[in-house]
Write a protein that holds these residues in place. Structure first.
Motif, PDB file in Angstrom:
ATOM      1  N   GLN A  57       5.746  46.444   2.778  1.00  0.00           N
ATOM      2  CA  GLN A  57       6.383  45.523   3.724  1.00  0.00           C
ATOM      3  C   GLN A  57       5.404  45.132   4.833  1.00  0.00           C
ATOM      4  N   THR A  58       4.606  46.089   5.270  1.00  0.00           N
ATOM      5  CA  THR A  58       3.574  45.802   6.269  1.00  0.00           C
ATOM      6  C   THR A  58       2.542  44.832   5.700  1.00  0.00           C
ATOM      7  N   GLY A  59       2.177  45.041   4.437  1.00  0.00           N
ATOM      8  CA  GLY A  59       1.231  44.142   3.781  1.00  0.00           C
ATOM      9  C   GLY A  59       1.735  42.714   3.723  1.00  0.00           C
ATOM     10  N   TYR A  60       3.029  42.547   3.462  1.00  0.00           N
ATOM     11  CA  TYR A  60       3.602  41.195   3.425  1.00  0.00           C
ATOM     12  C   TYR A  60       3.481  40.523   4.791  1.00  0.00           C
ATOM     13  N   GLN A  61       3.708  41.297   5.851  1.00  0.00           N
ATOM     14  CA  GLN A  61       3.545  40.738   7.197  1.00  0.00           C
ATOM     15  C   GLN A  61       2.085  40.363   7.456  1.00  0.00           C
ATOM     16  N   LEU A  62       1.189  41.276   7.144  1.00  0.00           N
ATOM     17  CA  LEU A  62      -0.231  41.023   7.405  1.00  0.00           C
ATOM     18  C   LEU A  62      -0.735  39.800   6.640  1.00  0.00           C
ATOM     19  N   SER A  63      -0.197  39.573   5.455  1.00  0.00           N
ATOM     20  CA  SER A  63      -0.652  38.437   4.652  1.00  0.00           C
ATOM     21  C   SER A  63      -0.300  37.099   5.301  1.00  0.00           C
ATOM     22  N   GLU A  64       0.611  37.116   6.277  1.00  0.00           N
ATOM     23  CA  GLU A  64       0.970  35.895   7.000  1.00  0.00           C
ATOM     24  C   GLU A  64      -0.024  35.577   8.118  1.00  0.00           C
ATOM     25  N   ASN A 110     -10.508  38.654   7.763  1.00  0.00           N
ATOM     26  CA  ASN A 110     -11.776  39.148   8.316  1.00  0.00           C
ATOM     27  C   ASN A 110     -11.986  40.640   8.068  1.00  0.00           C
ATOM     28  N   ILE A 111     -10.981  41.307   7.528  1.00  0.00           N
ATOM     29  CA  ILE A 111     -11.042  42.756   7.322  1.00  0.00           C
ATOM     30  C   ILE A 111     -11.796  43.082   6.037  1.00  0.00           C
ATOM     31  N   ASP A 112     -12.639  44.101   6.107  1.00  0.00           N
ATOM     32  CA  ASP A 112     -13.394  44.533   4.929  1.00  0.00           C
ATOM     33  C   ASP A 112     -12.669  45.623   4.127  1.00  0.00           C
ATOM     34  N   TYR A 113     -12.057  46.574   4.823  1.00  0.00           N
ATOM     35  CA  TYR A 113     -11.325  47.626   4.127  1.00  0.00           C
ATOM     36  C   TYR A 113     -10.405  48.365   5.094  1.00  0.00           C
ATOM     37  N   LEU A 114      -9.533  49.187   4.534  1.00  0.00           N
ATOM     38  CA  LEU A 114      -8.536  49.936   5.298  1.00  0.00           C
ATOM     39  C   LEU A 114      -8.986  51.389   5.459  1.00  0.00           C
ATOM     40  N   VAL A 115      -8.806  51.919   6.666  1.00  0.00           N
ATOM     41  CA  VAL A 115      -9.171  53.306   6.963  1.00  0.00           C
ATOM     42  C   VAL A 115      -7.938  54.026   7.519  1.00  0.00           C
ATOM     43  N   PRO A 116      -7.365  54.978   6.790  1.00  0.00           N
ATOM     44  CA  PRO A 116      -6.220  55.735   7.310  1.00  0.00           C
ATOM     45  C   PRO A 116      -6.654  56.735   8.382  1.00  0.00           C
ATOM     46  N   VAL A 117      -5.807  56.932   9.367  1.00  0.00           N
ATOM     47  CA  VAL A 117      -6.030  58.015  10.334  1.00  0.00           C
ATOM     48  C   VAL A 117      -5.898  59.335   9.578  1.00  0.00           C
ATOM     49  N   PRO A 118      -6.906  60.207   9.643  1.00  0.00           N
ATOM     50  CA  PRO A 118      -6.873  61.434   8.835  1.00  0.00           C
ATOM     51  C   PRO A 118      -6.001  62.525   9.446  1.00  0.00           C
ATOM     52  N   LEU A 119      -5.529  63.392   8.577  1.00  0.00           N
ATOM     53  CA  LEU A 119      -4.895  64.634   9.008  1.00  0.00           C
ATOM     54  C   LEU A 119      -5.944  65.743   8.999  1.00  0.00           C
ATOM     55  N   PHE A 120      -5.670  66.804   9.749  1.00  0.00           N
ATOM     56  CA  PHE A 120      -6.495  68.006   9.634  1.00  0.00           C
ATOM     57  C   PHE A 120      -6.333  68.536   8.203  1.00  0.00           C
ATOM     58  N   PRO A 121      -7.433  68.929   7.536  1.00  0.00           N
ATOM     59  CA  PRO A 121      -7.359  69.298   6.109  1.00  0.00           C
ATOM     60  C   PRO A 121      -6.272  70.305   5.765  1.00  0.00           C
ATOM     61  N   HIS A 122      -6.108  71.332   6.597  1.00  0.00           N
ATOM     62  CA  HIS A 122      -5.089  72.345   6.297  1.00  0.00           C
ATOM     63  C   HIS A 122      -3.690  71.736   6.343  1.00  0.00           C
ATOM     64  N   ASN A 156      -2.198  52.631   1.044  1.00  0.00           N
ATOM     65  CA  ASN A 156      -2.109  52.290  -0.373  1.00  0.00           C
ATOM     66  C   ASN A 156      -1.065  51.204  -0.617  1.00  0.00           C
ATOM     67  N   GLY A 157       0.060  51.293   0.098  1.00  0.00           N
ATOM     68  CA  GLY A 157       1.086  50.268  -0.025  1.00  0.00           C
ATOM     69  C   GLY A 157       0.610  48.920   0.493  1.00  0.00           C
ATOM     70  N   ILE A 158      -0.072  48.922   1.632  1.00  0.00           N
ATOM     71  CA  ILE A 158      -0.625  47.684   2.187  1.00  0.00           C
ATOM     72  C   ILE A 158      -1.613  47.067   1.207  1.00  0.00           C
ATOM     73  N   ALA A 159      -2.476  47.911   0.655  1.00  0.00           N
ATOM     74  CA  ALA A 159      -3.529  47.438  -0.247  1.00  0.00           C
ATOM     75  C   ALA A 159      -2.966  46.776  -1.499  1.00  0.00           C
ATOM     76  N   GLN A 160      -1.797  47.218  -1.949  1.00  0.00           N
ATOM     77  CA  GLN A 160      -1.181  46.606  -3.127  1.00  0.00           C
ATOM     78  C   GLN A 160      -0.818  45.149  -2.883  1.00  0.00           C
ATOM     79  N   VAL A 161      -0.620  44.783  -1.619  1.00  0.00           N
ATOM     80  CA  VAL A 161      -0.220  43.412  -1.281  1.00  0.00           C
ATOM     81  C   VAL A 161      -1.417  42.552  -0.891  1.00  0.00           C
ATOM     82  N   ILE A 162      -2.311  43.109  -0.075  1.00  0.00           N
ATOM     83  CA  ILE A 162      -3.402  42.277   0.447  1.00  0.00           C
ATOM     84  C   ILE A 162      -4.731  42.504  -0.275  1.00  0.00           C
ATOM     85  N   SER A 163      -4.730  43.380  -1.259  1.00  0.00           N
ATOM     86  CA  SER A 163      -5.884  43.570  -2.153  1.00  0.00           C
ATOM     87  C   SER A 163      -7.174  43.892  -1.406  1.00  0.00           C
TER      88      SER A 163
END
Length: 229
Positions: free
Chosen positions: A100-107, A113-125, A140-147
């Protein structure tokens, strides 16, 4: 053929229900019924550069664009959905909200201008205990829409930080100021879209942005929900 014949029977005994109101849904993998999707409070921030999320970073760190998909309110169902994908082993909800976020961003025009998506990481444990990083599932959900590609290893979380829920802005910033590291030099000269679930004071997001900018990246920010601090 057999699958098509059995599908209505499976759905009869194992109905797929709306996550919020419990209405029976067709067996199509939908998360919510149409009524509940339409009731979620969309911000529309992706259309306006000068919005409340973007204003969080003014004078603190250089962010190109910033947006959030929904307002985070208890009455809207957004809080319930986020709680389920963070604490009840429902990464599928994060992926669906990411779409749903991807659909918004595609508008928007700036997403090109974006090259790629970077998720905020969690602590490994913490990620190991949860079994996944919810920000990566959103991405991953965003990427399915905006490729656009998702690079979950660009940022590392070096420190375990206590929950931010009951902290003020100053305490949140102190809690995460040195918590993140950029791995390698891949971001230098790139424009990355940082992905997270909820933004309130923006302390965690700001710390990630600062690390990425220091490494030579242009940074934009997208969160699934915005909570007034």
């Amino acid at each position: 053929m057999l699958t098509r014949l059995l599908s209505p029977l499976v759905h009869l005994f194992y109905p797929h229900c709306c996550e919020l109101c419990g209405t029976d849904l067709p067996a199509t993998g939908d998360l919510l019924c149409l009524r509940c999707w339409q009731a979620l409070p969309v911000t529309g921030f992706h259309r306006y550069p000068d919005n409340p999320v973007a204003n969080i970073f003014n004078g603190r760190v250089t962010v190109q664009q910033a947006t959030a998909t929904y307002y985070y309110t208890q009455s809207s169902g957004v809080q319930q959905l986020i709680h389920r994908f963070k604490y009840r082993q429902r990464p599928d909800i994060a992926v669906s909200l990411g779409k749903q976020t991807g659909y918004q961003l595609s508008e928007s025009t700036w997403i090109h201008n974006i090259d790629y998506l970077v998720p905020v990481p969690l602590f490994p444990h913490k990620e190991k205990l949860r079994g996944y990083n919810q920000a990566t599932q959103l991405a991953n959900g965003i990427a399915q829409v905006i490729s656009l590609p998702v690079y979950p290893k660009i940022l590392s979380r070096l420190q375990f930080t206590a929950t931010q829920t009951r902290k003020g802005r100053a305490a949140r910033w102190q809690n995460v100021a040195a918590a993140f590291r950029v791995n390698g030099n891949q971001v230098n000269g790139s424009h990355v879209l940082l992905i997270d679930d909820v933004i309130t004071t923006g302390a965690t997001t700001e710390a990630c942005c600062a690390a990425l900018v220091h490494a030579g990246a242009k940074v934009s920010v997208c969160c699934v929900a915005f909570a007034w601090s």
